[in-house]
Design a protein around this motif. Sequence first.
Motif, mmCIF file in Angstrom:
data_model
loop_
_atom_site.group_PDB
_atom_site.id
_atom_site.type_symbol
_atom_site.label_atom_id
_atom_site.label_comp_id
_atom_site.label_asym_id
_atom_site.label_seq_id
_atom_site.Cartn_x
_atom_site.Cartn_y
_atom_site.Cartn_z
ATOM 1 N N PHE A 145 -23.198 36.852 -0.688
ATOM 2 C CA PHE A 145 -24.132 37.510 0.204
ATOM 3 C C PHE A 145 -25.170 36.555 0.782
ATOM 4 O O PHE A 145 -25.580 35.583 0.146
ATOM 5 C CB PHE A 145 -24.875 38.622 -0.549
ATOM 6 N N GLY A 146 -25.597 36.888 1.985
ATOM 7 C CA GLY A 146 -26.740 36.229 2.581
ATOM 8 C C GLY A 146 -28.024 36.873 2.095
ATOM 9 O O GLY A 146 -27.995 37.843 1.330
ATOM 10 N N PRO A 147 -29.187 36.364 2.544
ATOM 11 C CA PRO A 147 -30.479 36.890 2.084
ATOM 12 C C PRO A 147 -30.844 38.221 2.709
ATOM 13 O O PRO A 147 -31.753 38.892 2.223
ATOM 14 C CB PRO A 147 -31.466 35.806 2.524
ATOM 15 N N GLY A 172 -35.993 41.483 -2.317
ATOM 16 C CA GLY A 172 -36.008 40.802 -1.030
ATOM 17 C C GLY A 172 -34.908 39.785 -0.822
ATOM 18 O O GLY A 172 -34.908 39.075 0.189
ATOM 19 N N GLU A 173 -33.961 39.727 -1.744
ATOM 20 C CA GLU A 173 -32.864 38.764 -1.610
ATOM 21 C C GLU A 173 -31.527 39.487 -1.649
ATOM 22 O O GLU A 173 -31.441 40.661 -2.025
ATOM 23 C CB GLU A 173 -32.920 37.726 -2.732
ATOM 24 N N GLY A 174 -30.458 38.760 -1.276
ATOM 25 C CA GLY A 174 -29.130 39.336 -1.360
ATOM 26 C C GLY A 174 -28.595 39.266 -2.784
ATOM 27 O O GLY A 174 -29.051 38.462 -3.588
ATOM 28 N N PRO A 175 -27.638 40.132 -3.128
ATOM 29 C CA PRO A 175 -27.033 40.096 -4.469
ATOM 30 C C PRO A 175 -26.325 38.763 -4.712
ATOM 31 O O PRO A 175 -25.727 38.196 -3.795
ATOM 32 C CB PRO A 175 -26.023 41.245 -4.427
ATOM 33 N N GLN A 212 -29.509 41.089 -8.347
ATOM 34 C CA GLN A 212 -30.291 41.001 -7.122
ATOM 35 C C GLN A 212 -31.777 40.944 -7.440
ATOM 36 O O GLN A 212 -32.291 41.758 -8.191
ATOM 37 C CB GLN A 212 -30.005 42.207 -6.217
ATOM 38 N N LEU A 253 -23.368 36.972 -6.983
ATOM 39 C CA LEU A 253 -22.195 37.289 -7.795
ATOM 40 C C LEU A 253 -22.302 36.639 -9.174
ATOM 41 O O LEU A 253 -22.550 35.441 -9.297
ATOM 42 C CB LEU A 253 -20.935 36.789 -7.081
ATOM 43 N N LEU A 274 -27.334 43.534 4.817
ATOM 44 C CA LEU A 274 -26.742 42.397 4.128
ATOM 45 C C LEU A 274 -25.404 42.031 4.738
ATOM 46 O O LEU A 274 -24.608 42.903 5.086
ATOM 47 C CB LEU A 274 -26.535 42.722 2.648
ATOM 48 N N LEU A 327 -25.970 45.186 -10.262
ATOM 49 C CA LEU A 327 -25.085 46.036 -9.460
ATOM 50 C C LEU A 327 -23.641 45.786 -9.841
ATOM 51 O O LEU A 327 -23.226 44.637 -9.983
ATOM 52 C CB LEU A 327 -25.261 45.727 -7.975
ATOM 53 N N LEU A 382 -32.179 43.560 -10.651
ATOM 54 C CA LEU A 382 -31.328 44.715 -10.380
ATOM 55 C C LEU A 382 -29.875 44.290 -10.588
ATOM 56 O O LEU A 382 -29.416 43.343 -9.942
ATOM 57 C CB LEU A 382 -31.538 45.203 -8.942
ATOM 58 N N TYR A 397 -23.111 41.920 -9.908
ATOM 59 C CA TYR A 397 -24.065 41.118 -9.167
ATOM 60 C C TYR A 397 -25.445 41.315 -9.768
ATOM 61 O O TYR A 397 -25.734 42.345 -10.363
ATOM 62 C CB TYR A 397 -24.134 41.555 -7.692
#
Lengths: 113, 113
Positions: free
Chosen positions: A104-106, B40-43, B37, B45, A90, B88, B86, B35
């Motif tokens: 964050f990016g993917p 398969g993706e980024g967290p 999530q 915010l 990430l 975080l 998820l 965060y």
Amino acid sequence: DAGVTQSPTHLIKTRGQQVTLRCSPISGHKSVSWYQQVLGQGPQFIFQYYEKEERGRGNFPDRFSARQFPNYSSELNVNALLLGDSALYLCASSLMTVSYEQYFGPGTRLTVT
Amino acid sequence: TQLLEQSPQFLSIQEGENLTVYCNSSSVFSSLQWYRQEPGEGPVLLVTVVTGGEVKKLKRLTFQFGDARKDSSLHITAAQTGDTGLYLCAGAGGYSSASKIIFGSGTRLSIRP
């Protein structure tokens, strides 16, 4: 406005090979951080760059390196890949304010076989 | 070594119920972020808390930063299936490195219809 972009989205490599992952931050963000997320765990901090200089480093071996370019994009390099390097990588960009908010990016899914 | 412990690790509840997720550390942080999530993706915010004792609300989500800035909680009222994901927590600006962001291992939340 475009968010954080990462390339490639997926990558399969064999043990011993080298890999380069790329990240473009949100426009105006000068800080980029890299994280490794293994399945079932939270992201682990690898590097932070700000204004092309390394500002922080996590507990990762020297096989991991990174750099930031004048346009604030960044590359993460991993040499001599191990099976344990398989993870979601990430990238996050931020304005480096006191609140440390990151976007964050993917991610790039790296599989080492 | 700074650590952030999240509890519970897994939580499965019925739609409409309330829940609280905890994030605890023995270290002091300048700020703490939450965060969410998806697989398969980024967290993404959700919120940043900076001041000890601070409470922030985001619709049905209530976030609190402990008075000593070592812990935080996330409370969801009347959970919906769309809250599944998820969660975080991440602490920043700790004593060891101003540029290191520490993530907890996450709470995997499942809301049953």
